[in-house]
Design a protein around this motif. Sequence first.
Motif, PDB file in Angstrom:
ATOM      1  N   ASP A   1       1.924   1.796  -5.301  1.00 16.06           N
ATOM      2  CA  ASP A   1       2.792   1.366  -4.921  1.00 16.06           C
ATOM      3  C   ASP A   1       3.648   0.688  -5.606  1.00 16.06           C
ATOM      4  OD1 ASP A   1       0.162  -0.045  -4.253  1.00 16.06           O
ATOM      5  OD2 ASP A   1       0.650  -1.258  -2.688  1.00 16.06           O
ATOM      6  N   HIS A   2       3.159   0.716  -6.421  1.00 18.08           N
ATOM      7  CA  HIS A   2       4.153  -0.634  -7.956  1.00 18.08           C
ATOM      8  C   HIS A   2       4.518   0.362  -8.569  1.00 18.08           C
ATOM      9  CE1 HIS A   2       2.527  -4.338  -5.832  1.00 18.08           C
ATOM     10  NE2 HIS A   2       1.744  -3.759  -5.314  1.00 18.08           N
TER      11      HIS A   2
ATOM     12  N   SER B   1       0.531  -0.942  -0.203  1.00 18.51           N
ATOM     13  CA  SER B   1       0.024   0.054   0.453  1.00 18.51           C
ATOM     14  C   SER B   1       0.458   1.605  -0.194  1.00 18.51           C
ATOM     15  CB  SER B   1      -1.166  -0.456   1.600  1.00 18.51           C
ATOM     16  OG  SER B   1      -1.796  -1.479   1.194  1.00 18.51           O
TER      17      SER B   1
ATOM     18  N   ASP C   1      -0.712  -8.091  -5.450  1.00 13.61           N
ATOM     19  CA  ASP C   1      -2.021  -7.974  -4.628  1.00 13.61           C
ATOM     20  C   ASP C   1      -3.643  -8.948  -5.786  1.00 13.61           C
ATOM     21  OD1 ASP C   1       0.148  -6.688  -4.691  1.00 13.61           O
ATOM     22  OD2 ASP C   1      -1.676  -4.036  -4.685  1.00 13.61           O
TER      23      ASP C   1
ATOM     24  N   HIS D   1       3.375  -8.274   0.837  1.00 16.71           N
ATOM     25  CA  HIS D   1       2.593  -7.014   0.730  1.00 16.71           C
ATOM     26  C   HIS D   1       1.514  -6.804   1.630  1.00 16.71           C
ATOM     27  CE1 HIS D   1      -0.348  -4.457  -1.252  1.00 16.71           C
ATOM     28  NE2 HIS D   1      -0.224  -4.441  -2.337  1.00 16.71           N
TER      29      HIS D   1
ATOM     30  N   HIS E   1      -7.439  -7.757  -1.664  1.00 17.84           N
ATOM     31  CA  HIS E   1      -5.686  -8.631  -0.632  1.00 17.84           C
ATOM     32  C   HIS E   1      -6.382  -9.993  -0.126  1.00 17.84           C
ATOM     33  CE1 HIS E   1      -3.363  -4.974  -1.899  1.00 17.84           C
ATOM     34  NE2 HIS E   1      -4.399  -4.433  -1.458  1.00 17.84           N
TER      35      HIS E   1
ATOM     36  N   HIS F   1       0.088  -3.804 -12.306  1.00 17.98           N
ATOM     37  CA  HIS F   1      -1.031  -3.070 -12.335  1.00 17.98           C
ATOM     38  C   HIS F   1      -0.078  -1.807 -12.240  1.00 17.98           C
ATOM     39  CE1 HIS F   1      -0.582  -3.541  -8.055  1.00 17.98           C
ATOM     40  NE2 HIS F   1      -1.885  -3.123  -7.736  1.00 17.98           N
TER      41      HIS F   1
HETATM   42 ZN   LIG Z   1       0.048  -3.064  -3.872  1.00 20.37          ZN
END
Ligand SMILES: [Zn+2]
Length: 260
Positions: free
Chosen positions: A68-69, A11, A157, A222, A200, A64
Amino acid sequence: MKVFLGGARGSFPVSGPDKMRYGGDTFSLLVEGRNGEQVLIDAGSGVRQLKGRLRAGGTVFFTHTHLDHLIGLPMLSKTWPRRLILPRGGLREVLARVFSPPVWPVKLPDAEFPMPAEPMEVGGLRVGWHAVAHPDGCVAYRVDEPATGASVVVATDVEWQMMTPRAQDAFALFARGADLLVFDSQYLPAEYAAHKGWGHSTWTDAVEAARRFGVQKLWLMHHAPGRKDAELDALAAEAAAAFKGAVFPTVETMTEILHE
Ligand SMILES: [Zn+2]
Ligand SMILES: [Zn+2]
């Protein structure tokens, strides 16, 4: 095949004396083939831990486009990739929205945004992907190295309990027999009901998936931003008792060598 995990936090990035062992950087993972070919999956803040190893001109695959990615992408300026891939497309437009003034002052260097057919070959590595349940859509990746038989499945995720039995079966077929499964374990089972639909899984979902998929080793990651080292230590012990190959990687153990 070598696998390097740059960050295991979910996150958003966190820091603090109670988050030293498992780290606070968000997800980024580097897969390196035996001939040195590299596949980077996602560029969360944890990409800063990988950029010393990363060579310029490579390929980044995105699961995605949640922040956070992506948030570490500007840190790759000196090792800028040639190709950026999001299997469902639209990545160029998303990056242009996020990394442009006044949100971000410096323009990202140019890159190609191909829409490859699956599986895609990167040197001796074969990369496949599979859609999983997550808000706004997300894919899991599977990287195989046919020459050595090594394989890793990366499901950063995913809301396991939101997938129908049929979707879980299809995912199990995709992930079947991987050496290493990297899987979302953001929540405790007791926390899940309050976060249903947030995209999640719990650590027990991850263990169930690892069993169903028949994998050797499971990396749980994660982690919820507030989860402390001592809590993760306790979960690591519980998970290892439930599934022999379950590991919560610490910053010291975020590297794995498979079938070298
Ligand atoms: Zn994430
Ligand atoms: Zn997400």
